[in-house]
Motif scaffolding. Structure first.
Motif, mmCIF file in Angstrom:
data_model
loop_
_atom_site.group_PDB
_atom_site.id
_atom_site.type_symbol
_atom_site.label_atom_id
_atom_site.label_comp_id
_atom_site.label_asym_id
_atom_site.label_seq_id
_atom_site.Cartn_x
_atom_site.Cartn_y
_atom_site.Cartn_z
ATOM 1 N N SER A 114 8.140 -52.092 44.384
ATOM 2 C CA SER A 114 7.499 -50.600 44.214
ATOM 3 C C SER A 114 8.566 -49.949 43.545
ATOM 4 O O SER A 114 8.409 -49.031 42.494
ATOM 5 C CB SER A 114 6.733 -50.078 45.481
ATOM 6 N N GLN A 115 9.707 -49.761 44.144
ATOM 7 C CA GLN A 115 10.612 -48.905 43.600
ATOM 8 C C GLN A 115 11.061 -49.557 41.935
ATOM 9 O O GLN A 115 11.330 -48.397 41.125
ATOM 10 C CB GLN A 115 12.147 -49.021 44.368
ATOM 11 N N TRP A 116 11.189 -50.859 41.629
ATOM 12 C CA TRP A 116 11.602 -51.415 40.477
ATOM 13 C C TRP A 116 10.523 -50.917 39.522
ATOM 14 O O TRP A 116 10.724 -50.418 38.398
ATOM 15 C CB TRP A 116 11.525 -52.736 40.660
ATOM 16 N N GLU A 117 9.067 -50.879 39.965
ATOM 17 C CA GLU A 117 8.231 -50.765 39.019
ATOM 18 C C GLU A 117 8.239 -49.260 38.679
ATOM 19 O O GLU A 117 7.713 -48.841 37.644
ATOM 20 C CB GLU A 117 6.710 -51.084 39.872
ATOM 21 N N LYS A 118 8.262 -48.522 39.610
ATOM 22 C CA LYS A 118 8.334 -47.041 39.644
ATOM 23 C C LYS A 118 9.475 -46.420 38.430
ATOM 24 O O LYS A 118 9.176 -45.777 37.340
ATOM 25 C CB LYS A 118 8.296 -46.208 40.714
ATOM 26 N N VAL A 119 10.492 -47.259 38.597
ATOM 27 C CA VAL A 119 11.692 -46.756 37.891
ATOM 28 C C VAL A 119 11.312 -47.282 36.218
ATOM 29 O O VAL A 119 11.564 -46.266 35.410
ATOM 30 C CB VAL A 119 13.125 -47.622 38.054
ATOM 31 N N PHE A 120 10.843 -48.329 36.323
ATOM 32 C CA PHE A 120 10.530 -48.863 34.767
ATOM 33 C C PHE A 120 9.290 -48.156 34.203
ATOM 34 O O PHE A 120 9.001 -47.988 33.030
ATOM 35 C CB PHE A 120 10.508 -50.342 34.629
ATOM 36 N N HIS A 121 8.367 -47.948 35.259
ATOM 37 C CA HIS A 121 7.002 -47.261 34.549
ATOM 38 C C HIS A 121 7.374 -45.930 33.968
ATOM 39 O O HIS A 121 7.076 -45.409 32.795
ATOM 40 C CB HIS A 121 6.152 -46.891 35.425
ATOM 41 N N VAL A 122 8.331 -44.981 34.747
ATOM 42 C CA VAL A 122 8.676 -43.784 33.950
ATOM 43 C C VAL A 122 9.585 -43.960 32.955
ATOM 44 O O VAL A 122 9.603 -43.084 31.857
ATOM 45 C CB VAL A 122 9.009 -42.820 35.295
ATOM 46 N N ASN A 123 10.703 -44.552 33.365
ATOM 47 C CA ASN A 123 11.827 -44.421 32.499
ATOM 48 C C ASN A 123 11.819 -45.169 31.310
ATOM 49 O O ASN A 123 12.337 -44.848 30.247
ATOM 50 C CB ASN A 123 13.363 -44.955 33.170
ATOM 51 N N VAL A 124 10.994 -46.294 31.188
ATOM 52 C CA VAL A 124 10.957 -47.151 30.171
ATOM 53 C C VAL A 124 9.442 -47.267 29.409
ATOM 54 O O VAL A 124 9.152 -46.836 28.419
ATOM 55 C CB VAL A 124 11.324 -48.675 30.225
ATOM 56 N N HIS A 125 8.575 -47.760 30.253
ATOM 57 C CA HIS A 125 7.101 -47.811 29.929
ATOM 58 C C HIS A 125 6.605 -46.273 29.310
ATOM 59 O O HIS A 125 5.932 -46.412 28.094
ATOM 60 C CB HIS A 125 6.244 -48.189 30.937
#
Length: 257
Positions: A114-125
């Motif tokens: 969940s932490q990994w997904e949040k980082v990539f959802h906001v910072n990249v996606h």
């Protein structure tokens, strides 16, 4: 003449700039500089009270600034920010994507899904899709400039900011890829990489005795940077002074790489 008694060329006169994550730290410093250089700046943050405080601070210096709540991980927030800005101010010329998250501090292999997904959802996606959503507005004004904000951790992994660093590395590649396609639309895309800057976000380093000393040893200037020291580079990259620069990454007082 600004309140700091510096004279600026107002090279962004008539431009409209949207800056995410711009109510504190580096984002606020960039908003201030772009406004000093003549742009109308729309600051944004997830919280209304932060937006109100930033707008009050900047307008008290006679700068042309407005603000709006925007959580960049929310597509409707992004679209509302762009549409409202274009409607109120006649278009969008500059988009600076400074907002980012880091929900976990610790060894990268202990990052949860969940932490990994949040980082990539906001910072990249969200960075990628905000770019796509801004393109029609910039095309309507004849072109524009997009600036991504990466991090020194994109080049030099920092053990306690592993997932965050990987997400910022992705922005280096995104800059190159998107710039190639948008050049034909007269939209430039560049990336700024701050070193260790004294902000609330960097407290994990600057407020820790051990990491503080390690950070200084790895920094050529032997001091941490100030948010304002990123602002001039950002303004340059978004101005006509950089009209032939796209797909590039500028490192601001970075650690040795």
């Amino acid at each position: 003449m600004t309140s700091s008694s510096k004279v600026y060329a107002r090279k962004l006169e008539g431009k409209v700039a949207v800056i995410t994550g711009s109510t504190d730290g580096i984002g606020l410093a960039i908003a201030k500089r772009l406004a000093e250089d003549g742009a109308h700046v729309v600051v944004s943050s997830r919280r209304q009270e932060n937006v109100d405080r930033a707008v009050e601070t900047l307008t008290s210096e006679n700068l042309d600034v407005s603000g709006m709540v925007c959580h960049i991980g929310n597509a409707e927030h992004r679209k509302h920010l762009l549409a409202t800005t274009a409607e109120r101010h006649g278009g969008i010329d500059i988009l600076i994507q400074n907002a980012a998250v880091n929900p976990y501090v610790g060894p990268i292999l202990e990052t949860t899904e969940s932490q990994w997904e949040k980082v990539f959802h906001v910072n990249v996606h969200s960075t990628f899709f905000f770019t796509k959503e801004a393109i029609p507005y910039m095309e309507a004004t004849g072109g524009g400039s997009i600036l991504y904000m990466a991090s020194g951790t994109a080049y030099v992994p920092f053990e306690l900011l592993g997932a965050y660093g990987v997400s910022k590395t992705a922005l280096l590649g995104l800059t190159k890829a998107v710039a190639q396609q948008l050049a034909e639309k007269n939209i430039r895309v560049n990336c700024l990489v701050p070193g260790i800057i004294k902000t609330r976000f960097a407290n994990v380093i600057t407020d820790n005795d051990t990491l503080h000393d390690l950070g200084l040893k790895a920094t050529p200037m032997k001091r941490f940077g100030e948010p304002s020291e990123c602002a001039g580079a950002a303004s340059f990259l978004c101005s006509d002074d950089a009209s032939f620069i796209t797909g590039e990454t500028v490192i601001v007082a970075e650690v040795y790489i």
